[in-house]
Enzyme design. Sequence first.
Site, PDB file in Angstrom:
ATOM      1  N   LYS A 168      40.722  -6.962  27.077  1.00 49.85           N
ATOM      2  CA  LYS A 168      40.298  -5.608  27.414  1.00 49.85           C
ATOM      3  C   LYS A 168      41.487  -4.824  27.954  1.00 49.85           C
ATOM      4  CE  LYS A 168      35.788  -5.988  26.734  1.00 49.85           C
ATOM      5  NZ  LYS A 168      35.023  -5.128  25.823  1.00 49.85           N
ATOM      6  N   ASP A 196      40.846  -4.286  23.105  1.00 52.43           N
ATOM      7  CA  ASP A 196      39.676  -3.405  23.118  1.00 52.43           C
ATOM      8  C   ASP A 196      39.824  -2.421  24.273  1.00 52.43           C
ATOM      9  OD1 ASP A 196      37.197  -2.230  23.133  1.00 52.43           O
ATOM     10  OD2 ASP A 196      36.054  -4.099  23.343  1.00 52.43           O
ATOM     11  N   GLU A 222      40.553  -2.165  19.121  1.00 61.03           N
ATOM     12  CA  GLU A 222      39.126  -1.802  19.083  1.00 61.03           C
ATOM     13  C   GLU A 222      38.833  -0.605  19.986  1.00 61.03           C
ATOM     14  OE1 GLU A 222      36.619  -5.226  19.482  1.00 61.03           O
ATOM     15  OE2 GLU A 222      35.074  -4.144  20.596  1.00 61.03           O
ATOM     16  N   GLU A 248      30.630  -0.299  17.765  1.00 60.30           N
ATOM     17  CA  GLU A 248      29.592  -0.857  18.638  1.00 60.30           C
ATOM     18  C   GLU A 248      28.727   0.231  19.277  1.00 60.30           C
ATOM     19  OE1 GLU A 248      32.528  -2.692  21.495  1.00 60.30           O
ATOM     20  OE2 GLU A 248      31.075  -1.948  22.943  1.00 60.30           O
ATOM     21  N   ASP A 271      26.420  -3.151  16.253  1.00 61.66           N
ATOM     22  CA  ASP A 271      25.655  -4.172  16.963  1.00 61.66           C
ATOM     23  C   ASP A 271      24.291  -4.276  16.278  1.00 61.66           C
ATOM     24  OD1 ASP A 271      25.635  -5.444  20.116  1.00 61.66           O
ATOM     25  OD2 ASP A 271      23.771  -5.375  18.965  1.00 61.66           O
ATOM     26  N   HIS A 298      29.581  -6.263  16.636  1.00 69.20           N
ATOM     27  CA  HIS A 298      29.580  -6.403  18.091  1.00 69.20           C
ATOM     28  C   HIS A 298      28.472  -7.379  18.462  1.00 69.20           C
ATOM     29  CE1 HIS A 298      28.254  -4.863  22.184  1.00 69.20           C
ATOM     30  NE2 HIS A 298      29.553  -5.046  22.376  1.00 69.20           N
ATOM     31  N   GLU A 323      31.992 -12.395  17.284  1.00 66.03           N
ATOM     32  CA  GLU A 323      32.252 -12.261  18.719  1.00 66.03           C
ATOM     33  C   GLU A 323      31.369 -13.235  19.498  1.00 66.03           C
ATOM     34  OE1 GLU A 323      31.480  -8.319  20.315  1.00 66.03           O
ATOM     35  OE2 GLU A 323      32.673  -8.801  22.093  1.00 66.03           O
TER      36      GLU A 323
HETATM   37 MG    MG Z   1      34.144  -3.580  22.333  1.00 65.04          MG
END
Ligand code: MG
Length: 396
Positions: A168, A196, A222, A248, A271, A298, A323
């Site tokens: 992240k 991300d 991302e 996502e 997602d 996602h 993921e």
């Molecule tokens: Mg993400």
Amino acid sequence: MRISDVRVTILQAPIPEEARVRSGVGLKYSRTSAFVEVITDEGLVGLGSCLGNPPLALKAIVDEVIAPTLRGLDPFDIEGIWQRMYTGRIRSNVGSRGVGMGALSGVDVALWDIKGKALGVPIYQLLGGACHDKIRAYASSIYWQAPDAAAAKARHYVNQGFTALKLKVGVDIERDLASLAAIREAVGNKVDIFVDANLCYTTKLALEMVRRLEQYKVFWFEEPIPFDDIEGYKKLTDATAVRIATGENMYTRFGFLDLITRRAADIVQPDICRAGGITEARKIASMAGAYGMLFAPHSFGDAVSQTAALHVNASTPEAFIMEVDVTYNPLRTELGGSLVEARNGFLELPNKPGLGIELTDDIREAYPYRGGLDLSLAATPALGLAYEDLQDRSAS
Ligand code: MG
């Protein structure tokens, strides 16, 4: 067989303080799921999960908008029921983005679960059968922390067998790159690293970042910028060899249309339990595939949402990696058991009928819903709402 009722159960697992994680979407306090069960007159119950917030809004939409139109229908008519929910109710009454689509998505997953259970086959068999014999998984994610701690986490996931992991970013470019450099140094060049930003950068900052990501051989970048800025995504995608990923926070094939037809990303990430269920995710994947894009949904929720994504991945040629949430969530680990666990970096294809998951009484009793959102304020450091400003104010 006919649908006799639809019901929603909200469960919530508070995250122990030492296991809380922070990223651009905020600090996580708890993990909450809105599970939906579609009940039939033959006693078969299909299970789904609705992604969105607040969970009570998801429940209200299922109870008051969707359920009344479903009673008496044949649960095998999934495509027709999807149209009935979307065109007949959600699109014009609730909106084609947000909680309405989360509610619809959970019901769609539950219908596929019923069909699989009734026919005695796993869902991916109903979607054309498998095109992968096992699914490569990536560890999601390494959160905002000091570079040496981030590197230690990365080493831990690689020792568990993962060959890909996500970091992240979105704090600021120098801090983000320090963590990335430490991770690359710790795991070597054979591990794929994804970063991300959870929408934290502006287009200019993302352009600067993406050029610097190239030297660390980052596989994808991302949600670098807000998802509505298709023009910005196009600029980024054209500017770099690093693959740009997003989706996502997007809904339906109509919501993905511009992104895909303008080739404004390289990887799409709907997602399953938010973008329109299994039925819609398959269509989004096919659209993306026709434009030469990859599909990596996602999947950061409970066992139902992860397993729904697994069935879609198993049967989708554009899917290449899955993921796997490696942070605290007993609604994933206790409910899913070995089904949701990556071994040596791979997930096995489920072989039980339907999704292969039951919402047990033990789980219902262990994780009652107490209210409140799971997350603190989202950070947008590039726009002034910085990491330092977010210290736990919304915890109280
Ligand atoms: Mg993400």
